[in-house]
Design a protein around this motif. Structure first.
Motif, short mmCIF file in Angstrom:
data_model
loop_
_atom_site.label_atom_id
_atom_site.label_comp_id
_atom_site.label_asym_id
_atom_site.label_seq_id
_atom_site.Cartn_x
_atom_site.Cartn_y
_atom_site.Cartn_z
N GLY A 1 9.11 0.34 -13.02
CA GLY A 1 10.39 0.01 -11.91
C GLY A 1 9.96 0.43 -10.39
O GLY A 1 10.50 -0.15 -9.52
N LEU A 2 9.18 1.61 -10.24
CA LEU A 2 8.79 2.23 -8.89
C LEU A 2 8.06 1.51 -8.37
O LEU A 2 8.13 0.87 -6.99
N PHE A 3 6.91 1.20 -8.95
CA PHE A 3 5.66 0.37 -8.18
C PHE A 3 5.76 -1.14 -8.30
O PHE A 3 4.97 -1.57 -7.49
N GLY A 4 6.63 -1.42 -8.96
CA GLY A 4 6.93 -3.03 -9.02
C GLY A 4 7.99 -3.31 -8.00
O GLY A 4 8.11 -4.50 -7.55
N SER A 5 8.74 -2.49 -7.37
CA SER A 5 9.77 -2.74 -6.41
C SER A 5 9.19 -2.33 -5.08
O SER A 5 9.48 -3.05 -4.01
N VAL A 6 8.48 -1.17 -4.87
CA VAL A 6 8.05 -0.93 -3.41
C VAL A 6 7.44 -1.98 -2.74
O VAL A 6 7.73 -2.22 -1.51
N PRO A 7 6.39 -2.57 -3.30
CA PRO A 7 5.72 -3.63 -2.47
C PRO A 7 6.71 -4.96 -2.06
O PRO A 7 6.71 -5.33 -1.18
N MET A 8 7.58 -5.12 -3.14
CA MET A 8 8.62 -6.21 -2.82
C MET A 8 9.42 -6.03 -1.81
O MET A 8 9.80 -6.78 -1.06
N ILE A 9 9.89 -4.93 -1.48
CA ILE A 9 10.73 -4.22 -0.37
C ILE A 9 9.88 -4.26 0.85
O ILE A 9 10.37 -4.64 1.99
N MET A 10 8.61 -3.62 0.91
CA MET A 10 8.06 -3.36 2.23
C MET A 10 7.46 -4.55 2.58
O MET A 10 7.42 -4.88 3.96
N ALA A 11 7.06 -5.62 1.93
CA ALA A 11 6.31 -6.77 2.28
C ALA A 11 6.96 -7.65 3.42
O ALA A 11 6.54 -7.95 4.39
N PRO A 12 8.33 -7.99 3.17
CA PRO A 12 9.13 -8.73 4.07
C PRO A 12 9.09 -8.11 5.67
O PRO A 12 9.04 -8.89 6.45
N SER A 13 9.05 -6.73 5.51
CA SER A 13 9.07 -6.16 6.81
C SER A 13 7.85 -6.15 7.60
O SER A 13 7.87 -5.75 8.61
N ARG A 14 6.74 -6.63 7.04
CA ARG A 14 5.57 -6.74 7.56
C ARG A 14 5.32 -7.82 8.48
O ARG A 14 4.28 -8.10 9.13
N VAL A 15 6.29 -8.94 8.69
CA VAL A 15 6.09 -10.07 9.06
C VAL A 15 7.30 -10.41 10.00
O VAL A 15 8.25 -9.55 9.91
#
Length: 552
Positions: A466-480
């Protein structure tokens, strides 16, 4: 402004300011509309639960399917068919990203999932008029079709929430965990209430179908919410903005060329008034309100007054050299071009650029779900228990789903995860694969004995998922950039499904390590012999007893 006019460009927002019009809709000084009562957040939470609810419903009915299809690999087959179909669906969804709107793709996914769940519940579980072989095939085909509908929804929702603030992406991911938590409670209640396996499984599917119907209504209400319309408009405008190249030749006012850019521009007309002085220039320099005048030496556009001021330079007797002035002659909006090979190449180039920007997050989420699918639901359903019996896989899956839900809620804690931390955490999770495997292998005598160990490993697996499967999905769109956020969301979903597929394939290798199914190895420990009283002592005790009785 001098540099802008020297290149032959004029900003439309400057023209609007000169006209006294409000700024373009892309820059909203008032901010987005409020999400009253968190209705958008709640709807996306329900959406995250709804598009994973069918898969979780099939998986949590593990006791029914294992009883209905004995000595089969039904749990492994359902997981692999679902993930393979999901990977195909997410690739197709990326290809049709620019053809069908988000709302169209989500509606398609809802209809496919809902109709398939109805068919399975009524025909394959409630009626059960098929032979075991045909029923097995129908179950696998149904879960493959459900995977298409669910994955189209999932990829579209992540692309959609990439255009919204990050908290709405977290709402979808918390909803995903809530789906597993809900079906765990639902399955426990229906299994406890209805003793007959077919009836309990039928009611279990009925409750899931009711949630899908509610999600369908909430989704179509959400798409008309002002907050959603605001961010969709911003994304659409940032994606379709064009730059217009202007030719400052008065005889070629209509010669314009469209290029990719970030701003909208208008056609300028060069006017060279005849030299004159005094108040006679007012007629020459005064233009209509719709065509503001720009001076080559001014720093901002301004609407010239109807009557020029009289100062030292404009007073009679002072000779002034006339300067050319520019006015907006027309505003050209480039038309959209139909899909072509060049558009396809631009789409591939955009995806390559986005992939280079977010590849650490793609690798991280791929590893997380690779580990999860290696163990869940396949190996988790094979862990034996003498005390819990058929309840053991339900307990392990419920523990996983509950703590997966807790892990996704923990994402709200304000901590900035670095890319190296996410990659390291997803790599450490691989240690759970041999630990959980030792709880079930070998079948005749597992190396790790006891119910508490596999339950603990399921808790750790669920929370970290739950933790490490969510953080990348949330952070990735903010990098573009904003116009590429939907692509980023879809590419993260592609990596997510790649991890799921590879993990489900590895689960077959782990199943081979377990060997063929056998009865649970319930060990019977011999009772130690009780201490015996020596014969002499027994005789003495009997004599004493007889003497006491004779005295009475």
């Amino acid at each position: 402004m001098n540099e802008t006019l020297g290149r032959g460009y004029a900003r439309i927002d400057a023209i609007r300011a000169a006209r006294g019009e409000p700024p373009a809709s892309g820059s909203d000084p008032a901010g987005p509309p409020p999400d009253r009562y968190n209705s958008v957040y709640i709807t996306l939470f329900v959406a995250g639960a709804a598009f994973l609810l069918p898969f979780n419903s099939f998986i949590m009915a593990v006791d029914y399917f294992q009883h209905h299809y004995p000595n089969s690999t039904i749990m492994f087959d359902m997981s692999t068919v679902y993930i393979a179909s999901a990977c195909v669906a997410v690739v197709v969804n990326n290809l049709v990203l620019d053809i069908f709107s988000n709302n169209t793709r989500i509606t398609f996914g809802i209809l496919v999932s809902l109709s398939t769940m109805l068919f399975v519940a009524v025909c394959n579980i409630g009626w059960d008029g098929f032979s075991p072989r045909a029923s097995y095939t129908i179950t696998l085909v149904a879960i493959g079709v459900v995977a298409v509908g669910c994955t189209v929804q999932q990829a579209s929702y992540y692309g959609f929430t990439g255009s919204l603030p990050p908290r709405y992406t977290q709402a979808v991911m918390v909803g995903e965990s809530a789906a597993g938590f809900w079906v765990s409670i639902d399955r426990i209640l229906t299994k406890y209430t209805f003793k007959q396996p077919r009836r309990s499984t039928f009611m279990f599917f009925v409750f899931s179908i009711l949630i899908l119907l509610g999600h369908s209504m909430l989704h179509h209400m959400m798409m008309r919410h002002p907050l959603v319309l605001h961010y969709l408009r911003l994304t659409r405008e940032s994606r379709h903005k064009r730059r217009i190249l202007l030719h400052l030749n008065p005889s070629q006012d209509n010669a314009v060329e469209s290029q990719d850019g970030e701003s909208s521009y208008g056609v300028l007309k060069l006017q060279s008034p005849a030299p004159s002085s005094g108040l006679g220039d007012a007629e020459t320099k005064t233009f209509g309100f719709s065509n503001p005048v720009y001076s080559p030496t001014s720093s901002a556009p301004a609407q010239p007054p109807a009557t020029p001021p009289l100062d030292a330079e404009d007073s009679p007797g002072v000779l002034r050299t006339p300067r050319p002035s520019y006015k907006v002659e027309d505003v050209v909006h480039p038309t959209e071009r139909h899909a072509s090979w060049s558009a396809f190449k631009r789409g591939v180039a955009a995806r390559w650029m986005v992939g280079r920007a977010i590849y650490p997050y793609m690798v991280s989420i791929g590893l997380v779900y690779f580990t999860t699918l290696s163990l869940y639901p396949g190996i988790a359903s094979e862990v034996p228990s003498c005390r819990l019996g058929t309840w053991m896989p339900i307990v392990l899956m419920s523990a996983f789903n509950f703590f997966d839900f807790v892990g996704k809620i923990a994402v709200a804690y304000p901590y900035e995860w670095s890319r190296s931390q996410l990659l390291m955490a997803s790599g450490v999770r691989l240690l759970l694969v041999p630990l959980m495997l030792l709880c079930a292998a070998p079948r005749h005598s597992p190396h790790i004995v006891g119910d508490e160990y596999p339950i603990f490993f399921s808790v750790v697996l669920g929370f970290s998922n739950g933790l490490f499967g969510s953080v990348p999905m949330i952070m990735a769109p903010s990098r573009v950039s904003r116009e590429h956020r939907e692509i980023a969301g879809n590419m993260m979903t592609l990596s997510y499904n790649g991890g799921l597929l590879s993990g489900s394939l590895v689960s077959y290798l782990l199943l081979g390590i377990l060997g063929p199914p056998t009865e649970p190895p319930c060990r019977v420990y011999p009772t130690p012999p009780l201490p015996t009283i020596p014969t002499t002592s027994t005789t003495l005790a009997s004599n004493v007893t007889q003497m006491i009785l004779s005295m009475h």
